[in-house]
Design a protein around this motif. Structure first.
Motif, mmCIF file in Angstrom:
data_model
loop_
_atom_site.group_PDB
_atom_site.id
_atom_site.type_symbol
_atom_site.label_atom_id
_atom_site.label_comp_id
_atom_site.label_asym_id
_atom_site.label_seq_id
_atom_site.Cartn_x
_atom_site.Cartn_y
_atom_site.Cartn_z
ATOM 1 N N THR A 103 -20.459 56.242 11.802
ATOM 2 C CA THR A 103 -19.418 56.528 11.141
ATOM 3 C C THR A 103 -19.026 55.644 9.704
ATOM 4 O O THR A 103 -18.528 56.596 8.798
ATOM 5 N N GLU A 104 -19.153 54.926 9.632
ATOM 6 C CA GLU A 104 -19.277 53.985 8.087
ATOM 7 C C GLU A 104 -20.612 53.400 7.555
ATOM 8 O O GLU A 104 -21.235 52.834 8.177
ATOM 9 N N LEU A 105 -20.587 54.107 6.549
ATOM 10 C CA LEU A 105 -21.555 53.449 5.519
ATOM 11 C C LEU A 105 -21.483 53.099 3.935
ATOM 12 O O LEU A 105 -21.136 53.510 3.099
ATOM 13 N N LYS A 106 -21.987 51.414 4.136
ATOM 14 C CA LYS A 106 -21.593 50.762 2.712
ATOM 15 C C LYS A 106 -22.244 50.699 1.613
ATOM 16 O O LYS A 106 -23.831 49.459 2.101
ATOM 17 N N LEU A 107 -23.014 51.628 0.970
ATOM 18 C CA LEU A 107 -24.012 51.094 -0.152
ATOM 19 C C LEU A 107 -23.614 51.044 -1.704
ATOM 20 O O LEU A 107 -24.264 51.075 -2.201
ATOM 21 N N TRP A 108 -22.503 50.442 -1.192
ATOM 22 C CA TRP A 108 -21.497 50.118 -2.884
ATOM 23 C C TRP A 108 -22.766 48.880 -3.955
ATOM 24 O O TRP A 108 -23.244 47.898 -3.121
ATOM 25 N N ASP A 109 -23.461 49.630 -5.025
ATOM 26 C CA ASP A 109 -23.290 48.576 -5.930
ATOM 27 C C ASP A 109 -25.534 48.453 -5.209
ATOM 28 O O ASP A 109 -25.695 46.653 -4.882
ATOM 29 N N ASN A 110 -26.047 48.807 -5.530
ATOM 30 C CA ASN A 110 -27.373 48.719 -4.948
ATOM 31 C C ASN A 110 -28.331 49.884 -6.414
ATOM 32 O O ASN A 110 -29.085 49.884 -5.518
ATOM 33 N N ASP A 111 -27.473 50.144 -7.400
ATOM 34 C CA ASP A 111 -28.719 50.890 -8.714
ATOM 35 C C ASP A 111 -29.109 52.265 -7.673
ATOM 36 O O ASP A 111 -29.510 52.965 -8.673
ATOM 37 N N LEU A 130 -20.598 61.043 10.302
ATOM 38 C CA LEU A 130 -20.220 60.132 8.987
ATOM 39 C C LEU A 130 -19.110 60.604 8.763
ATOM 40 O O LEU A 130 -18.439 61.118 7.917
ATOM 41 N N LEU A 131 -17.920 59.323 8.657
ATOM 42 C CA LEU A 131 -16.893 58.991 8.379
ATOM 43 C C LEU A 131 -16.376 58.453 6.804
ATOM 44 O O LEU A 131 -15.491 59.327 6.020
ATOM 45 N N ARG A 132 -17.407 57.537 6.387
ATOM 46 C CA ARG A 132 -16.757 56.694 5.231
ATOM 47 C C ARG A 132 -18.372 56.691 4.690
ATOM 48 O O ARG A 132 -19.038 55.958 5.252
ATOM 49 N N LEU A 133 -18.343 56.870 3.299
ATOM 50 C CA LEU A 133 -19.603 57.084 2.194
ATOM 51 C C LEU A 133 -19.010 56.294 1.071
ATOM 52 O O LEU A 133 -18.195 56.514 0.706
ATOM 53 N N ASP A 134 -19.843 54.870 0.900
ATOM 54 C CA ASP A 134 -19.223 53.846 0.252
ATOM 55 C C ASP A 134 -20.036 53.686 -1.358
ATOM 56 O O ASP A 134 -21.194 53.343 -0.791
ATOM 57 N N LEU A 135 -20.232 54.337 -2.134
ATOM 58 C CA LEU A 135 -21.287 54.342 -2.954
ATOM 59 C C LEU A 135 -20.831 53.852 -4.390
ATOM 60 O O LEU A 135 -21.386 54.224 -5.671
ATOM 61 N N ARG A 136 -19.760 53.198 -4.328
ATOM 62 C CA ARG A 136 -18.940 52.287 -5.413
ATOM 63 C C ARG A 136 -20.778 51.700 -6.420
ATOM 64 O O ARG A 136 -21.239 50.849 -6.193
ATOM 65 N N GLU A 137 -19.843 51.324 -7.725
ATOM 66 C CA GLU A 137 -20.745 50.587 -8.159
ATOM 67 C C GLU A 137 -21.960 50.888 -8.562
ATOM 68 O O GLU A 137 -23.248 50.127 -8.469
ATOM 69 N N ASN A 138 -22.643 51.814 -8.370
ATOM 70 C CA ASN A 138 -23.763 52.754 -8.385
ATOM 71 C C ASN A 138 -24.443 53.619 -9.477
ATOM 72 O O ASN A 138 -23.246 53.910 -10.493
ATOM 73 N N MET A 139 -25.285 54.096 -9.805
ATOM 74 C CA MET A 139 -25.629 54.912 -10.993
ATOM 75 C C MET A 139 -26.286 56.653 -10.360
ATOM 76 O O MET A 139 -27.027 56.966 -11.178
ATOM 77 N N ILE A 140 -24.987 56.757 -9.085
ATOM 78 C CA ILE A 140 -24.969 58.233 -9.210
ATOM 79 C C ILE A 140 -25.055 59.353 -10.286
ATOM 80 O O ILE A 140 -25.831 60.529 -10.492
#
Length: 154
Positions: A103-111, A130-140
């Protein structure tokens, strides 16, 4: 927990109902992630796994992703700051198409670039848990953001 990459995880706590594992900032690389992934495949109790600030890379993320296709208990996964990049994100996206527990997947700061975001977007289009997906600090970039936005509208 004790990690033995060549034998998998041998700590009895893993199989006795341990709910959360926080192994952040432990310099875990791809080999350690492969051992963790192997244990996740048969896991019946672990609900939260935090591997943030390690060095699992694409190879480690791909191993974890494969285990997500079999694991039905884990609901929170934090892979923040692991340099898993787009190949790792693509593998996780593919796994999330069939995973019904996260339900929660954190992938931030992985380029992660647009191609990885597109694979995650494909998963969002079919994954209903999946309720939360965190993609902060990537280059999407714009293309990755548009793909995710479009997937959320389906």
């Amino acid at each position: 927990l004790f990690f033995h990459a060549e034998d998998g995880i041998r700590d009895p706590l893993w199989s006795r109902g341990l709910g959360d594992v926080y192994k952040r900032q432990n310099k875990i690389c791809a080999e350690g992630a492969q051992a963790i992934a192997l244990a996740l495949e048969s896991n019946k109790s672990l609900q939260k796994l935090n591997l943030r600030h390690n060095k699992i890379g694409d190879t480690g993320a791909i191993s974890i992703a494969k285990s997500l296709t079999k694991n039905r208990v884990l609901y929170q996964l934090n892979l923040r700051h692991n340099k898993s990049r787009s190949k790792g994100a693509a593998a996780i996206g593919k796994a999330m198409k069939v995973n019904t527990s996260i339900t929660e997947l954190k992938l931030w700061d992985n380029d992660i670039e647009a191609i990885g975001a597109n694979m995650l977007a494909d998963a969002l289009a079919v994954n209903t848990t999946l309720l939360r997906l965190d993609l902060r600090e990537n280059m999407i970039g714009d293309n990755g953001a548009i793909a995710i936005a479009n997937a959320l509208q389906i």
